[in-house]
Scaffold this motif. Structure first.
Motif, PDB file in Angstrom:
ATOM      1  N   LEU A  61       0.838  -1.196   0.000  1.00  0.00           N
ATOM      2  CA  LEU A  61       0.000   0.000   0.000  1.00  0.00           C
ATOM      3  C   LEU A  61       0.870   1.241   0.000  1.00  0.00           C
ATOM      4  O   LEU A  61       1.915   1.272   0.662  1.00  0.00           O
ATOM      5  N   HIS A  62       0.435   2.259  -0.695  1.00  0.00           N
ATOM      6  CA  HIS A  62       1.120   3.539  -0.661  1.00  0.00           C
ATOM      7  C   HIS A  62       0.128   4.594  -0.161  1.00  0.00           C
ATOM      8  O   HIS A  62      -0.974   4.706  -0.696  1.00  0.00           O
ATOM      9  N   ILE A  63       0.511   5.340   0.846  1.00  0.00           N
ATOM     10  CA  ILE A  63      -0.383   6.360   1.410  1.00  0.00           C
ATOM     11  C   ILE A  63       0.274   7.731   1.301  1.00  0.00           C
ATOM     12  O   ILE A  63       1.410   7.917   1.739  1.00  0.00           O
ATOM     13  N   GLY A  64      -0.435   8.658   0.670  1.00  0.00           N
ATOM     14  CA  GLY A  64       0.039  10.037   0.622  1.00  0.00           C
ATOM     15  C   GLY A  64      -0.973  10.934   1.311  1.00  0.00           C
ATOM     16  O   GLY A  64      -2.170  10.659   1.255  1.00  0.00           O
ATOM     17  N   TYR A  65      -0.505  11.993   1.968  1.00  0.00           N
ATOM     18  CA  TYR A  65      -1.464  12.895   2.626  1.00  0.00           C
ATOM     19  C   TYR A  65      -0.847  14.286   2.768  1.00  0.00           C
ATOM     20  O   TYR A  65       0.379  14.452   2.752  1.00  0.00           O
ATOM     21  N   PHE A  66      -1.716  15.256   2.872  1.00  0.00           N
ATOM     22  CA  PHE A  66      -1.278  16.630   3.133  1.00  0.00           C
ATOM     23  C   PHE A  66      -1.490  16.935   4.604  1.00  0.00           C
ATOM     24  O   PHE A  66      -2.549  16.619   5.159  1.00  0.00           O
ATOM     25  N   HIS A  67      -0.532  17.522   5.224  1.00  0.00           N
ATOM     26  CA  HIS A  67      -0.783  17.984   6.593  1.00  0.00           C
ATOM     27  C   HIS A  67      -0.182  19.380   6.753  1.00  0.00           C
ATOM     28  O   HIS A  67       0.734  19.772   6.032  1.00  0.00           O
ATOM     29  N   ALA A  68      -0.742  20.095   7.708  1.00  0.00           N
ATOM     30  CA  ALA A  68      -0.296  21.473   7.928  1.00  0.00           C
ATOM     31  C   ALA A  68       1.189  21.464   8.257  1.00  0.00           C
ATOM     32  O   ALA A  68       1.681  20.562   8.937  1.00  0.00           O
ATOM     33  N   SER A  69       1.893  22.480   7.771  1.00  0.00           N
ATOM     34  CA  SER A  69       3.354  22.438   7.833  1.00  0.00           C
ATOM     35  C   SER A  69       3.886  22.348   9.260  1.00  0.00           C
ATOM     36  O   SER A  69       4.977  21.837   9.487  1.00  0.00           O
ATOM     37  N   GLY A  70       3.110  22.793  10.245  1.00  0.00           N
ATOM     38  CA  GLY A  70       3.581  22.703  11.622  1.00  0.00           C
ATOM     39  C   GLY A  70       3.430  21.314  12.233  1.00  0.00           C
ATOM     40  O   GLY A  70       4.151  20.955  13.155  1.00  0.00           O
ATOM     41  N   ASP A  71       2.478  20.505  11.703  1.00  0.00           N
ATOM     42  CA  ASP A  71       2.174  19.215  12.331  1.00  0.00           C
ATOM     43  C   ASP A  71       3.283  18.189  12.131  1.00  0.00           C
ATOM     44  O   ASP A  71       4.004  18.208  11.142  1.00  0.00           O
ATOM     45  N   LYS A  72       3.331  17.280  13.087  1.00  0.00           N
ATOM     46  CA  LYS A  72       4.214  16.117  12.977  1.00  0.00           C
ATOM     47  C   LYS A  72       3.621  15.147  11.954  1.00  0.00           C
ATOM     48  O   LYS A  72       2.403  14.961  11.913  1.00  0.00           O
ATOM     49  N   PRO A  73       4.435  14.520  11.122  1.00  0.00           N
ATOM     50  CA  PRO A  73       3.872  13.487  10.237  1.00  0.00           C
ATOM     51  C   PRO A  73       3.326  12.319  11.051  1.00  0.00           C
ATOM     52  O   PRO A  73       3.765  12.093  12.173  1.00  0.00           O
ATOM     53  N   ILE A  74       2.386  11.590  10.463  1.00  0.00           N
ATOM     54  CA  ILE A  74       1.831  10.409  11.144  1.00  0.00           C
ATOM     55  C   ILE A  74       2.903   9.317  11.173  1.00  0.00           C
ATOM     56  O   ILE A  74       3.577   9.085  10.175  1.00  0.00           O
ATOM     57  N   GLU A  75       3.025   8.674  12.314  1.00  0.00           N
ATOM     58  CA  GLU A  75       4.014   7.592  12.422  1.00  0.00           C
ATOM     59  C   GLU A  75       3.674   6.451  11.466  1.00  0.00           C
ATOM     60  O   GLU A  75       2.515   6.059  11.369  1.00  0.00           O
ATOM     61  N   ARG A  76       4.684   5.894  10.830  1.00  0.00           N
ATOM     62  CA  ARG A  76       4.446   4.776   9.912  1.00  0.00           C
ATOM     63  C   ARG A  76       3.771   3.601  10.617  1.00  0.00           C
ATOM     64  O   ARG A  76       2.890   2.958  10.066  1.00  0.00           O
ATOM     65  N   SER A  77       4.170   3.352  11.856  1.00  0.00           N
ATOM     66  CA  SER A  77       3.615   2.189  12.571  1.00  0.00           C
ATOM     67  C   SER A  77       2.106   2.340  12.778  1.00  0.00           C
ATOM     68  O   SER A  77       1.368   1.353  12.797  1.00  0.00           O
ATOM     69  N   ILE A  78       1.667   3.592  12.925  1.00  0.00           N
ATOM     70  CA  ILE A  78       0.232   3.834  13.093  1.00  0.00           C
ATOM     71  C   ILE A  78      -0.498   3.497  11.789  1.00  0.00           C
ATOM     72  O   ILE A  78      -1.538   2.831  11.784  1.00  0.00           O
ATOM     73  N   LEU A  79       0.080   3.946  10.688  1.00  0.00           N
ATOM     74  CA  LEU A  79      -0.536   3.641   9.395  1.00  0.00           C
ATOM     75  C   LEU A  79      -0.525   2.136   9.153  1.00  0.00           C
ATOM     76  O   LEU A  79      -1.496   1.565   8.634  1.00  0.00           O
ATOM     77  N   GLU A  80       0.543   1.486   9.553  1.00  0.00           N
ATOM     78  CA  GLU A  80       0.606   0.033   9.401  1.00  0.00           C
ATOM     79  C   GLU A  80      -0.513  -0.646  10.194  1.00  0.00           C
ATOM     80  O   GLU A  80      -1.102  -1.633   9.729  1.00  0.00           O
ATOM     81  N   SER A  81      -0.796  -0.108  11.377  1.00  0.00           N
ATOM     82  CA  SER A  81      -1.869  -0.685  12.187  1.00  0.00           C
ATOM     83  C   SER A  81      -3.221  -0.548  11.497  1.00  0.00           C
ATOM     84  O   SER A  81      -4.039  -1.467  11.516  1.00  0.00           O
ATOM     85  N   VAL A  82      -3.436   0.617  10.908  1.00  0.00           N
ATOM     86  CA  VAL A  82      -4.693   0.834  10.183  1.00  0.00           C
ATOM     87  C   VAL A  82      -4.797  -0.162   9.025  1.00  0.00           C
ATOM     88  O   VAL A  82      -5.832  -0.810   8.824  1.00  0.00           O
ATOM     89  N   VAL A  83      -3.699  -0.299   8.282  1.00  0.00           N
ATOM     90  CA  VAL A  83      -3.676  -1.227   7.152  1.00  0.00           C
ATOM     91  C   VAL A  83      -3.964  -2.647   7.646  1.00  0.00           C
ATOM     92  O   VAL A  83      -4.778  -3.372   7.073  1.00  0.00           O
TER      93      VAL A  83
END
Lengths: 485, 485
Positions: free
Chosen positions: A380-402
């Protein structure tokens, strides 16, 4: 070769069994399997009347009958009429044609069913024989005979031995050699998630699968160090198949089906936070019914569920299935609070410069096709936009969702959408999800499209309105894919 | 898309034709085709009662009926029951699942029959569609529908259009896109030998074949420059398929089937010394009968031999076949006198140090399988020992020998032996021949083993008694093969 006598015995027993089965109507057998599949679906917590599953029992029954049609085929019928007289060289002068010149057919794609866990495995089959008595076999028959034995419950070495002995008996040549490369899906251990070995399966295709390389020889190929094996292996080498015989044979015997590691029940059901689809370490009443249902399926296929190699198969297949048990647990996102959605529905381009595109590529997954109860898997490939101040989502969290959405009976289109929706609503981001998968149901069954793969896309928010954003993400995936080749 | 209406018309005509054919018994049709094939075999100067050919008419009839079964299949039967309700994203939010999210299946291996020359061609099919109305199609059905149209007499563009319009009508999605990569065997021109373009086909596989890349789109894919095409092509790019749409479409239209270059009869039958299987530039009485026989076959398959695209097909197919007419000409070896054989039958190792091993590798060839009347082709490797003082045999001479034995109805085992025997007796050398071939009869027909290849070996004299000599030659082939990858 001991396999010759064993093969003979096996065939006799088999004929007896077929006799019994012949008395049953084909539709009667189908109904038996369908009923058993319904028990499995119930055990998985599914409603077998919901739209996607309504015809699943029928599809599974059809697939299994078709996939084990080898029990009802006879080598004699295939070989008969396909042996052609072909003059050979005068003996003493040399070898070729109908006498002594090796004939090799390489790279026959087959698939078979693992007798240890009832999952299909892929086979690349290479067959050679040395003609004698001025007779050669039509080339396609080498493949058809191999397929008779592939379309049964098998283990790689046994498959190689059976193909070898059947061809030897059918052609009566100077010798037959069979080399099989087999690939088996990996199993998660009970109580552990697929993610624990995800790094091994990061690339699509057969990397990370369990591979076995086995061989079998009769007649002039009985001597493993004979020159004729050298000729055969040299011809395989031309196609990039490198066989180191003794080493690989041993490997295959030791650790072929990954389900064997599951045989000892786990007493301490330690479950990590990642593990959404918790599997009970004890066999509950519903699992017992499922195991009995799989045993009934084996019987319907013409097998003896009490045969030594099959005794544990129903249990192992059920353990595999239980990885995909329906569960409605809340996903625990390890302290991540779902932030308020911040979607740019109307004006996709407005914040392009403020927000930054992030991506997590090549997240591996395993899932189970709800139409055929067969695995599909990929990345799976996940792309997203987030506000420049925010921390990116942790990969492990996305893996859990997947992991949460893949470990159930699924279809790829829904998986793609659900992951996009969840990531978007949980993290308030605009998201694009690309899923690339190989479906076992596309390579096994009648269709047998070995090289095929399926891609699906979901786009939310800006990705659905701004073609540039979408193209940018696809381009970043293409670059990763290209560099991984 | 204009193809939609045309497709509709074509289907109606087809149904009428099927009605007529349904009145005929399947076995009646088979007998008609068998009779026609017997005429072809006679025209090729063959005895249709000889062992290898006895069942060829039956095999060809079976293959052709099976290979054109698409005329008797209905898309409705395939799609029916395989459309699944699948919720999509809320409109306005994005695209995925049952609404707007593209679904792509890549790398479906198919084969079809060229309507211009009746030879099979290979197809790699990529299909995408954008679901609408909250419905998705079972993935395998995309392949099955494509196959309905592949199993007819086709031209690539027409095939793409038909698959596209059938899926559009069957699924009623937002749009369908089809990209086909097609490969067609090259034709020798009348009166010229295969060798004239042999340098193009030196490597096995599909190099040197005529390639066409075509596409078709409906609904949201009607706009060739739309974003959705961009998504589809990006997903193909992940798999290494690069489509430059406008360029390739034109190319395909101009020069697809190589038989089209044969339409003008050659008035001056200039034949090179290399050309053993001389083809008359005029159509003699036996060729007329052959052409009529092919027209009868077209009719038996449910086609109209007078359809514009088919009018020249029987002529072209016969021209192809005539490349493989049986001929008993003496091979003229351009001033090479057959030297007295100087074989070392009894004492294989004796002269090892005096004689030198020579080899000619990767000699391309085309032949025609006598069991199925389908081409097989590949490369030959010839190794031989000659006394250290002698000149090596010219490559062109060996090419002539290869050409002579390959341009007839053959089996690979015999081809290998005949070339070894001829080289040995004509030049008095000890010889080893390795033939590597792809057989169209292994990739088309029911068996469809796309990646398979066949290797055969003949060894004469020292090569048959001295394993070291044989291994040395195989090693030299392996090195060349490896460096060519």
């Amino acid at each position: 070769m001991g396999a010759l006598d064993e093969g003979h015995l096996a065939r006799e027993l088999e004929n007896l069994m077929n006799l019994e089965l012949d008395l049953k109507d084909e539709s009667e057998i189908t109904v038996e399997i369908e009923d058993a599949v319904k028990v499995l679906l119930q055990g998985l917590g599914e409603d077998s009347n919901r739209e996607g599953l309504k015809k699943t029992p029928h599809r599974v029954a059809k697939t299994l009958r078709e996939g084990t049609r080898g029990y009802r085929q006879k080598v004699k019928d295939i070989v008969q009429g396909a042996l052609f007289p072909e003059a050979g060289l005068d003996s003493g002068v040399g070898q070729a044609g109908g006498a002594g010149g090796i004939v090799v057919v390489r790279d026959l794609d087959l698939f078979s069913y693992c007798e240890s866990c009832l999952l299909p495995f892929q086979v690349k089959c290479h067959v050679g024989y040395v003609p004698s008595r001025q007779r050669v076999l039509g080339l396609s028959k080498l493949s058809r005979v191999a397929d008779v034995f592939a379309k049964r419950l098998q283990d790689p070495q046994h498959l190689a031995d059976e193909v070898c002995s059947a061809l030897h008996n059918g052609i009566k040549p100077a010798g037959v050699a069979v080399v099989l490369e087999c690939w088996h899906i990996r199993f998660p251990e009970v109580g552990r998630s697929f993610l624990d070995h995800s790094h091994h399966t990061a690339k699509m295709g057969l990397q990370g699968w369990v591979r076995a390389l086995v061989y079998s020889g009769s007649g002039v190929f009985e001597n493993e160090n004979g020159d004729v094996w050298g000729d055969f292996l040299a011809l395989l080498k031309f196609k990039g198949v490198n066989v180191e015989k003794n080493h690989t044979l041993t490997t295959a015997k030791l650790c072929w089906c990954p389900s064997s590691s599951m045989d000892v029940p786990v007493s301490n059901g330690h479950v990590s936070t990642r593990n959404c689809c918790k599997v009970s370490s004890k066999t509950g009443p519903s699992q017992s019914a499922m195991i009995a249902a799989v045993a009934a399926i084996l019987h319907s296929l013409g097998e003896d569920p009490l045969r030594k190699e099959l005794v544990g198969t129903p249990h192992r297949f059920v353990q595999w299935l239980m990885n995909f048990k329906k569960c409605n647990f809340e996903i625990k996102l390890n302290g991540f609070n779902a932030t308020k959605p911040n979607m740019h529905k109307e004006n996709g381009n407005a914040n392009c410069n403020q927000d930054k595109m992030q991506s997590e590529l090549n997240i591996p997954f395993w899932s189970q096709c709800e139409h055929h109860l067969l695995p599909f898997h990929g990345v799976l490939h996940i792309g997203y936009f987030h506000a420049s101040g925010d921390k990116p989502i942790e990969r492990s969290i996305l893996e859990s969702v997947v992991h949460f959405y893949s470990c159930k009976l699924q279809v790829q289109e829904r998986l793609t959408r659900q992951i996009a929706e969840t990531v978007s609503s949980a993290f308030g981001v605009e998201v694009m999800v690309v899923v690339e998968a190989n479906h076992i149901c596309m390579i096994s069954r009648g269709i047998e499209k070995v090289g095929s793969s399926t891609a699906t896309i979901a786009v939310l928010g800006r990705f659905s309105t701004d073609p540039t954003a979408k193209a940018m993400f696809l381009q970043s995936v293409a670059e990763i894919t290209a560099s991984a080749e």
